[in-house]
Design an enzyme around this catalytic site. Structure first.
Site, PDB file in Angstrom:
ATOM      1  N   GLY A  11       0.583  -1.317  -0.140  1.00 51.77           N
ATOM      2  CA  GLY A  11       0.073   0.109  -0.086  1.00 51.77           C
ATOM      3  C   GLY A  11       0.704   1.196   0.029  1.00 51.77           C
ATOM      4  O   GLY A  11       1.856   1.308   0.517  1.00 51.77           O
ATOM      5  N   ARG A  72       1.126  -5.359  -5.588  1.00 52.92           N
ATOM      6  CA  ARG A  72       1.433  -6.561  -4.926  1.00 52.92           C
ATOM      7  C   ARG A  72       1.548  -7.644  -5.772  1.00 52.92           C
ATOM      8  O   ARG A  72       0.966  -7.737  -6.949  1.00 52.92           O
ATOM      9  CB  ARG A  72       0.233  -6.808  -4.064  1.00 52.92           C
ATOM     10  CG  ARG A  72       0.427  -5.862  -2.863  1.00 52.92           C
ATOM     11  CD  ARG A  72      -1.204  -6.234  -1.850  1.00 52.92           C
ATOM     12  NE  ARG A  72      -1.116  -5.468  -0.728  1.00 52.92           N
ATOM     13  CZ  ARG A  72      -1.611  -4.352  -0.463  1.00 52.92           C
ATOM     14  NH1 ARG A  72      -2.437  -3.763  -1.549  1.00 52.92           N
ATOM     15  NH2 ARG A  72      -1.556  -3.686   0.426  1.00 52.92           N
ATOM     16  N   ASP A 103       5.163  -4.952   6.072  1.00 47.25           N
ATOM     17  CA  ASP A 103       5.618  -6.448   6.463  1.00 47.25           C
ATOM     18  C   ASP A 103       5.677  -7.186   5.458  1.00 47.25           C
ATOM     19  O   ASP A 103       6.551  -8.020   5.358  1.00 47.25           O
ATOM     20  CB  ASP A 103       4.947  -6.896   7.526  1.00 47.25           C
ATOM     21  CG  ASP A 103       3.306  -7.128   7.465  1.00 47.25           C
ATOM     22  OD1 ASP A 103       2.710  -6.352   6.357  1.00 47.25           O
ATOM     23  OD2 ASP A 103       2.627  -7.450   8.292  1.00 47.25           O
ATOM     24  N   THR A 125       4.253   2.664   5.692  1.00 49.32           N
ATOM     25  CA  THR A 125       2.640   2.182   5.971  1.00 49.32           C
ATOM     26  C   THR A 125       2.161   3.005   6.684  1.00 49.32           C
ATOM     27  O   THR A 125       2.416   3.504   7.815  1.00 49.32           O
ATOM     28  CB  THR A 125       2.377   0.599   6.420  1.00 49.32           C
ATOM     29  OG1 THR A 125       1.310   0.408   6.522  1.00 49.32           O
ATOM     30  CG2 THR A 125       3.433   0.551   7.353  1.00 49.32           C
ATOM     31  N   ASP A 127      -0.579   2.224   8.596  1.00 49.85           N
ATOM     32  CA  ASP A 127      -1.121   1.691   9.748  1.00 49.85           C
ATOM     33  C   ASP A 127      -0.283   1.580  10.842  1.00 49.85           C
ATOM     34  O   ASP A 127      -0.812   1.226  12.016  1.00 49.85           O
ATOM     35  CB  ASP A 127      -1.090   0.037   9.170  1.00 49.85           C
ATOM     36  CG  ASP A 127      -2.323  -0.184   8.152  1.00 49.85           C
ATOM     37  OD1 ASP A 127      -2.933   0.693   7.857  1.00 49.85           O
ATOM     38  OD2 ASP A 127      -1.884  -1.148   7.427  1.00 49.85           O
ATOM     39  N   ASP A 129       2.184  -0.292  11.961  1.00 48.41           N
ATOM     40  CA  ASP A 129       2.115  -1.767  12.428  1.00 48.41           C
ATOM     41  C   ASP A 129       3.356  -2.607  12.395  1.00 48.41           C
ATOM     42  O   ASP A 129       3.213  -3.803  12.250  1.00 48.41           O
ATOM     43  CB  ASP A 129       0.924  -2.709  11.719  1.00 48.41           C
ATOM     44  CG  ASP A 129       0.933  -2.782  10.267  1.00 48.41           C
ATOM     45  OD1 ASP A 129       1.914  -1.932   9.814  1.00 48.41           O
ATOM     46  OD2 ASP A 129       0.187  -3.316   9.734  1.00 48.41           O
ATOM     47  N   ARG A 171      -5.837  -1.720   9.344  1.00 52.51           N
ATOM     48  CA  ARG A 171      -5.800  -3.220   9.212  1.00 52.51           C
ATOM     49  C   ARG A 171      -5.872  -3.698  10.377  1.00 52.51           C
ATOM     50  O   ARG A 171      -7.101  -3.775  11.123  1.00 52.51           O
ATOM     51  CB  ARG A 171      -4.303  -3.590   8.544  1.00 52.51           C
ATOM     52  CG  ARG A 171      -4.506  -4.804   7.919  1.00 52.51           C
ATOM     53  CD  ARG A 171      -3.104  -5.203   7.013  1.00 52.51           C
ATOM     54  NE  ARG A 171      -1.927  -5.198   7.637  1.00 52.51           N
ATOM     55  CZ  ARG A 171      -0.936  -5.712   7.125  1.00 52.51           C
ATOM     56  NH1 ARG A 171      -0.621  -6.376   6.158  1.00 52.51           N
ATOM     57  NH2 ARG A 171       0.232  -5.348   8.047  1.00 52.51           N
TER      58      ARG A 171
END
Length: 319
Positions: A11, A72, A103, A125, A127, A129, A171
């Site tokens: 992303g 992707r 990741d 990202t 996120d 995360d 996410r």
């Protein structure tokens, strides 16, 4: 190390262009050639590789998205796909690689390093995360985008005396919802890292209404539940005019904040330093305000521990 490649994968996130710019210019400063790889691992396998110079990254530090595009790639998950990618790197004389992404992108970087290609990962990202770093590129911008949207929603919520449920991205991480929720003064923040009781949420909303509160805002991280489903339950239990907004991909776009531009610039420059030092399979992170390198295997295996004290603070401040 004579020539390095740089790609963005997964992303997109605001600040990726600033990181690309830093990688290219730091590498050229040290006399290296730089190749830009289009569309992530997909472009690497197909050989969509272009030379980059100082002009290639001019006037991009303020732009969202990624000038290298991103995608992707299922083929890269196979051994045959990775062999094609390595062959293209050798064909173009690329001695080391910088991968900007999340990741999944880092797992690809790890596999390339195991095959002898020095690869450094930069966490990009929204996120936030990724373990072993306090912040990822794009997170700060995404939070500020949410804050701006929620502030606007608050105006109409006040005018119409409504309850609004606002679903944000992230996410399986609740960082965007949590930081934006505290900054916006939301009545409730729902995150996947903490269990919640919808009956208790409704009771809290009703207490607020009883003391004269005219509107309520509930921020829901996408990993904690669906905004429309939660809104429907609240509507059924209270009979109130409850509206739902899913902010969606607006959170990924836009000009990066000053924080994300600085973070991306520092991380991109440090990635080149690590390659010149002969490092491989490393991830760049920021810990306690300092840019650090971490073994990418540790980053992929370390459990992520969110700051739940902020979640507790959100509950205290929204009584």
């Amino acid at each position: 190390m004579r020539k390095i490649g740089v790609l963005t994968s997964g992303g997109d996130a605001p600040g990726m262009n600033a990181a690309i710019r830093a990688v290219v210019r730091k590498a050229i400063f040290h006399g290296l050639e730089v190749a830009g790889i289009k569309r992530g691992y997909t472009g690497l396998i197909s050989g969509d590789i272009v030379p980059m110079d100082l002009g290639s990254v001019g006037d991009i530090i303020h732009r969202g998205g990624t000038i290298l595009q991103t995608a992707r790639c299922e083929e890269f998950k196979s051994e045959a796909g990775r062999e094609k990618a390595i062959a293209k790197l050798k064909e173009h004389g690329i001695d080391g690689l910088v991968v900007i992404g999340g990741d999944g992108s880092f797992r690809g970087a790890q596999l390339l390093s195991e095959k002898g290609i020095p690869t450094i990962g930069i966490p990009g990202t929204i996120d936030n995360d990724i373990p072993c770093t306090d912040y990822t590129i794009g997170f700060d911008t995404a939070v500020n985008t949410v804050i701006d949207a929620v502030d606007k929603i608050r105006d109409t919520a006040t005018s119409h005396e409504r309850t609004y449920v606002i679903e944000v991205m992230g996410r399986n991480a609740g960082d965007i919802a949590l930081l934006a929720g505290v900054a916006c003064g939301a009545e409730n923040v729902l995150v996947p890292e903490a269990k919640y009781d919808i009956a208790a949420i409704v009771e809290k909303l009703q207490r607020g209404a009883a003391r004269g509160k005219k509107h309520s805002l509930i921020l829901v991280a996408e990993g904690a539940g669906k905004g429309f489903a939660i809104g429907e339950v609240i509507r059924e239990l209270t009979g109130w005019d409850t509206r739902v907004t899913v902010l969606g991909h607006i959170q990924r776009g836009g000009s990066p904040t000053a924080f994300d531009r600085m973070l991306a610039s520092k991380m991109g420059a440090h990635a080149v330093d690590l390659l010149l030092e002969g490092q491989k399979a490393m991830m760049i992170g920021v810990q306690g305000g300092k840019i650090v390198g971490t073994d990418i295997n540790d980053a992929l295996c370390t459990p992520r521990t969110p700051d739940m004290s902020l979640y507790e603070l959100a509950g205290v401040l929204s009584i």
